[in-house]
Design an enzyme around this catalytic site. Structure first.
Site, PDB file in Angstrom:
ATOM      1  N   ASN A  67       3.986  28.492  64.821  1.00 55.88           N
ATOM      2  CA  ASN A  67       3.775  28.182  63.406  1.00 55.88           C
ATOM      3  C   ASN A  67       5.149  28.198  62.749  1.00 55.88           C
ATOM      4  O   ASN A  67       5.833  29.213  62.806  1.00 55.88           O
ATOM      5  CB  ASN A  67       2.867  29.240  62.770  1.00 55.88           C
ATOM      6  CG  ASN A  67       2.778  29.106  61.268  1.00 55.88           C
ATOM      7  OD1 ASN A  67       2.929  28.009  60.734  1.00 55.88           O
ATOM      8  ND2 ASN A  67       2.546  30.210  60.594  1.00 55.88           N
ATOM      9  N   GLY A  68       5.550  27.073  62.143  1.00 54.59           N
ATOM     10  CA  GLY A  68       6.861  27.013  61.490  1.00 54.59           C
ATOM     11  C   GLY A  68       7.567  25.722  61.857  1.00 54.59           C
ATOM     12  O   GLY A  68       6.934  24.753  62.293  1.00 54.59           O
ATOM     13  N   CYS A  72      -0.273  26.108  60.024  1.00 57.67           N
ATOM     14  CA  CYS A  72      -0.780  26.305  61.373  1.00 57.67           C
ATOM     15  C   CYS A  72      -1.272  27.742  61.541  1.00 57.67           C
ATOM     16  O   CYS A  72      -0.777  28.658  60.884  1.00 57.67           O
ATOM     17  CB  CYS A  72       0.256  26.033  62.459  1.00 57.67           C
ATOM     18  SG  CYS A  72       0.952  24.387  62.367  1.00 57.67           S
ATOM     19  N   TRP A 108      -1.387  22.102  61.434  1.00 59.03           N
ATOM     20  CA  TRP A 108      -1.139  21.269  60.266  1.00 59.03           C
ATOM     21  C   TRP A 108       0.157  20.534  60.598  1.00 59.03           C
ATOM     22  O   TRP A 108       1.216  21.142  60.679  1.00 59.03           O
ATOM     23  CB  TRP A 108      -0.990  22.128  59.014  1.00 59.03           C
ATOM     24  CG  TRP A 108      -0.804  21.316  57.774  1.00 59.03           C
ATOM     25  CD1 TRP A 108      -1.783  20.683  57.056  1.00 59.03           C
ATOM     26  CD2 TRP A 108       0.425  21.052  57.092  1.00 59.03           C
ATOM     27  NE1 TRP A 108      -1.232  20.032  55.980  1.00 59.03           N
ATOM     28  CE2 TRP A 108       0.120  20.237  55.972  1.00 59.03           C
ATOM     29  CE3 TRP A 108       1.757  21.398  57.317  1.00 59.03           C
ATOM     30  CZ2 TRP A 108       1.090  19.786  55.089  1.00 59.03           C
ATOM     31  CZ3 TRP A 108       2.724  20.947  56.432  1.00 59.03           C
ATOM     32  CH2 TRP A 108       2.385  20.151  55.325  1.00 59.03           C
ATOM     33  N   LYS A 164      -7.067  20.816  40.731  1.00 67.45           N
ATOM     34  CA  LYS A 164      -8.285  21.144  41.484  1.00 67.45           C
ATOM     35  C   LYS A 164      -9.052  19.882  41.817  1.00 67.45           C
ATOM     36  O   LYS A 164      -9.500  19.674  42.932  1.00 67.45           O
ATOM     37  CB  LYS A 164      -9.135  22.084  40.619  1.00 67.45           C
ATOM     38  CG  LYS A 164      -9.929  23.108  41.336  1.00 67.45           C
ATOM     39  CD  LYS A 164      -9.207  24.388  41.631  1.00 67.45           C
ATOM     40  CE  LYS A 164      -7.932  24.219  42.358  1.00 67.45           C
ATOM     41  NZ  LYS A 164      -7.094  25.371  42.396  1.00 67.45           N
ATOM     42  N   ARG A 216      -5.665  27.243  57.590  1.00 66.87           N
ATOM     43  CA  ARG A 216      -4.207  27.080  57.640  1.00 66.87           C
ATOM     44  C   ARG A 216      -3.787  25.700  58.147  1.00 66.87           C
ATOM     45  O   ARG A 216      -2.611  25.352  58.121  1.00 66.87           O
ATOM     46  CB  ARG A 216      -3.595  28.140  58.566  1.00 66.87           C
ATOM     47  CG  ARG A 216      -3.878  29.548  58.139  1.00 66.87           C
ATOM     48  CD  ARG A 216      -3.271  30.522  59.124  1.00 66.87           C
ATOM     49  NE  ARG A 216      -1.830  30.461  59.084  1.00 66.87           N
ATOM     50  CZ  ARG A 216      -1.069  31.157  58.263  1.00 66.87           C
ATOM     51  NH1 ARG A 216      -1.621  31.984  57.404  1.00 66.87           N
ATOM     52  NH2 ARG A 216       0.233  31.041  58.295  1.00 66.87           N
ATOM     53  N   GLU A 236      -4.245  22.835  35.757  1.00 68.15           N
ATOM     54  CA  GLU A 236      -4.976  23.445  36.861  1.00 68.15           C
ATOM     55  C   GLU A 236      -6.262  22.660  37.159  1.00 68.15           C
ATOM     56  O   GLU A 236      -6.600  22.418  38.326  1.00 68.15           O
ATOM     57  CB  GLU A 236      -5.267  24.930  36.543  1.00 68.15           C
ATOM     58  CG  GLU A 236      -6.160  25.654  37.530  1.00 68.15           C
ATOM     59  CD  GLU A 236      -5.661  25.634  38.973  1.00 68.15           C
ATOM     60  OE1 GLU A 236      -4.521  25.228  39.225  1.00 68.15           O
ATOM     61  OE2 GLU A 236      -6.462  26.001  39.857  1.00 68.15           O
TER      62      GLU A 236
HETATM   63  O1  M6R Z   1      -0.573  31.339  48.450  1.00 67.71           O
HETATM   64  P1  M6R Z   1       0.087  30.782  47.225  1.00 67.71           P
HETATM   65  O2  M6R Z   1      -0.557  31.240  45.964  1.00 67.71           O
HETATM   66  O3  M6R Z   1       1.561  31.004  47.206  1.00 67.71           O
HETATM   67  O4  M6R Z   1      -0.158  29.211  47.327  1.00 67.71           O
HETATM   68  C1  M6R Z   1       0.413  28.343  46.385  1.00 67.71           C
HETATM   69  C2  M6R Z   1      -0.191  26.978  46.470  1.00 67.71           C
HETATM   70  O5  M6R Z   1       0.013  26.420  47.730  1.00 67.71           O
HETATM   71  C3  M6R Z   1      -1.695  27.000  46.177  1.00 67.71           C
HETATM   72  O6  M6R Z   1      -1.966  27.579  44.946  1.00 67.71           O
HETATM   73  C4  M6R Z   1      -2.256  25.556  46.201  1.00 67.71           C
HETATM   74  O7  M6R Z   1      -1.736  24.823  45.144  1.00 67.71           O
HETATM   75  C5  M6R Z   1      -3.782  25.588  46.149  1.00 67.71           C
HETATM   76  N1  M6R Z   1      -4.311  24.838  47.246  1.00 67.71           N
HETATM   77  C6  M6R Z   1      -4.364  24.978  44.945  1.00 67.71           C
HETATM   78  O8  M6R Z   1      -5.743  25.070  44.918  1.00 67.71           O
END
Ligand code: M6R
Length: 610
Positions: free
Chosen positions: A100-101, A2, A74, A487, A27, A483
């Site tokens: 948010n939370g 959020c 969200w 993606k 977010r 990865e």
């Molecule tokens: O901000 P962060 O790197 O901690 O986020 C971790 C994951 O939420 C983030 O890498 C997520 O998997 C991505 N959407 C992937 O593209």
């Protein structure tokens, strides 16, 4: 999750809130809403769906006023709907809250408030906050919020307004990020800096357990108990333009193309001019003596950052010969990891606000470990709580699908691995210089890959017609396969799995049939023959194989249906190149399927809830 924004000043707040929410839409984008103090009191407008829906409603019925709060959601508690959208209010409609939370004890609080006659309209945890504040209000909104937060457990960043005190805006931070923007005759709150950067570069970053009282004239920072705090203002040195699309159709494509620049910036002055040494001056407590004490490394992260960590494990073990364990952050603290004062825990997080990563960091510190953060956001919670930090200079990453942050994290691991090797003497000067020379060549090599984007587009459009596909690879190629698969899933919604190539035959091979696309990464020279055998196994079952190979590997090219060639580099650096065609593949597959590339369904950029 959020996004929160708030404004108190002299301008029309509706515009500022909408613009801020658009910057925070990464977010969460299930629904959005604003509350504005107007001539007829506190007025709320909300809409399910994207901010554009809210904007249309506000065009028809504008809310005019110079104080307001806004929210992009969200969903956690309660489905996306108008009624579950924030801001929430109480029965008198005189109080308004954005949150948010997650309020963990909301059911207890709700039951108590219902007993007292409060009537709830939404399924959210947040609505409890507005009722609780209204219940505790005795003429001072600051005090009412202070009393309310004492009763709440969980994570909350809040913006609170009441019609009774139209010249005050209260902000709270407890385990969810919040910043305060300082203007002239106007002040702002935001979940993140881009929300307010158009109006000011001067910010205060709130810590957990802190709150702020904003008026037009100024901002007072204090603890949740009301003890005043003095804090140095943080001057943002990056531009709003870096958070815009700059002519690209999507943030993701822009960010993929920014990787050569992100590589150069992240290496920057950390490599000596003569190319023989790495200097990580930012490591203050991780001195050479402290490094010599380390007997194990734990890497902890989520999602893409976790995949960067998998490459990091390989780098550290190869270069520094220290044993490395890697965990997804949501599992780490629940498996009773063995953490001692000689453990170095590396947390990797683009945003620096991921709740599970932050909790892992805190657990590591509680056990006496030394914590190093690799993060893209200076001033984030992870950055501030870690003992040491290596900042990736990727610049703001807006697309939900992480690209330039991942590759910059790889660069940070290469530099750190080399730094360990220099300190511990585990690599010769010649080996270090060779890796540094190859590292410095990466930006141009990525540029060469990006020039072939059109070729990948064709392959992606073909793959977009399938509902299942596989990525295979061995060693570092397996880490990159994971990865690539993440993606593709997250933005194209195509089901895909990544497998260590040698493991397929232990079950998953049963899913390979005529025409199933398999993307085979084969960049690791020592493992090439074995990978080719695994490619033959899937080819024999009818798979259509796209190989990702290093220039000149003709043998591999003969074994696959089509090949994408990356420039020659050291095996250990190959992930920094081989992931780029996979990013493009996902991007074009998502486009071909007509998806919203930058805002995939059900996801949000920052996961600040467990
Ligand atoms: O901000 P962060 O790197 O901690 O986020 C971790 C994951 O939420 C983030 O890498 C997520 O998997 C991505 N959407 C992937 O593209």
């Amino acid at each position: 999750m959020c996004g929160i924004v708030g404004y108190i000043g002299k301008r029309n707040s509706q515009e500022i809130l909408l613009e801020g929410l658009k910057k925070l839409e990464y977010r969460g984008y299930d629904s959005a809403g604003v509350a504005v103090y107007t001539a007829s009191g506190l007025q709320i407008q909300k809409a399910k769906g994207r901010i554009a829906n809210l904007e249309s409603k506000l065009e028809e019925a504008p809310l005019n006023g110079s104080v307001g709060i806004g929210h992009t959601r969200w969903a956690t508690h309660g489905k996306p709907s108008d009624v579950n959208s924030h801001p929430h209010t109480d029965n008198s409609m005189k109080f308004s809250v954005v949150h948010n939370g997650i309020i963990e004890n909301y059911i207890t609080l709700k039951e108590e408030l219902i007993e007292k006659g409060h009537v709830f309209v939404s399924e959210t945890d947040t609505e409890v906050i507005s009722h609780l504040i209204a219940d505790l209000y005795e003429g001072d909104i600051l005090k009412a919020v202070q009393k309310a937060v004492k009763r709440m457990t969980g994570a909350f960043a809040l913006g609170v307004l009441t019609e009774f005190e139209p010249d005050r805006l209260v902000a709270v931070r407890q385990a969810s990020p919040l910043i305060i923007g300082i203007g002239e005759g106007e002040n702002f709150i935001g979940s993140d800096i881009p929300a307010i950067l158009e109006y000011t570069r001067n910010v205060f970053i709130l810590n957990d357990g802190e709150m702020a009282l904003l008026t037009r004239e100024g901002v007072e920072l204090m603890t949740l108990e009301g003890n005043f705090i003095s804090r140095e203002m943080f001057r943002v040195d990056w531009d709003i333009v870096t958070a815009e699309k700059a002519g690209f159709d999507h943030f993701m494509l822009k960010e993929i193309h920014e990787q050569p620049r992100a590589y150069r910036d992240t290496m920057g002055s950390r490599i000596s001019a003569d190319g023989t040494q790495v200097t990580l001056n930012e490591l203050t407590t991780l001195t050479p003596e402290a490094i010599r004490e380390i007997n194990r490394v734990h890497i902890v992260a989520c999602g893409t950052a976790y995949h960067a960590g998998m490459v990091g494990k390989y780098i550290i073990e190869k270069m520094a010969r220290i044993p490395v364990e890697i965990d997804v952050a949501s599992e780490y603290r629940y498996r009773s990891p063995i953490i001692t004062k000689d453990t170095l825990v590396i947390v990797v997080s683009q945003s620096g606000e991921t709740a599970d990563t932050l909790a892992a960091l805190r657990e590591a510190k509680r056990c006496g470990a030394h914590v190093l953060a690799i993060t893209n956001v200076v001033g984030s919670s992870v950055a501030r709580e870690a003992d040491d930090m290596i900042v990736t200079l990727a610049g703001p990453e807006i697309a939900v699908a992480s690209t330039k942050a991942y590759t910059s994290q790889l660069v940070a691991f290469y530099l750190f691995g080399l730094h360990l090797a220099q300190t511990l003497g585990t690599q010769t000067a010649a080996e270090i210089a060779e890796t540094l020379a190859a590292l410095k060549a990466l930006p141009e090599q990525v540029e060469a890959i990006l020039e072939q984007a059109e070729a990948i587009k064709g392959v992606a459009e073909e793959m977009a017609k399938h509902d299942n596909l596989f990525f295979i690879g061995r060693g570092l190629d397996y880490a990159v396969a994971l990865e690539g698969s993440l993606k593709l899933k997250e933005i194209s919604y195509i089901h895909s799995e990544a497998y260590a190539a040698g493991e397929l035959k232990h079950g998953t091979l049963a899913l390979i049939e005529e025409g199933v696309p398999v993307i085979a990464l084969a960049t690791q020279h020592e493992l090439l023959e074995k990978t080719v055998s695994n490619i033959k196994e899937v080819k024999a079952r009818g798979a259509n194989v796209l190989g990702i190979a290093v220039e000149g590997e003709l043998e591999l090219q003969k074994s696959v249906d089509s090949t994408f060639v990356i420039p020659k580099t050291l095996d250990v650096l190959a992930p920094a190149l081989s992931v780029v065609p996979l990013q493009l593949l996902s991007y074009y597959a998502s486009l071909a399927r007509g998806n919203d590339v930058d805002k995939p369904r059900n996801l949000a950029k920052s996961v600040t809830v467990e």
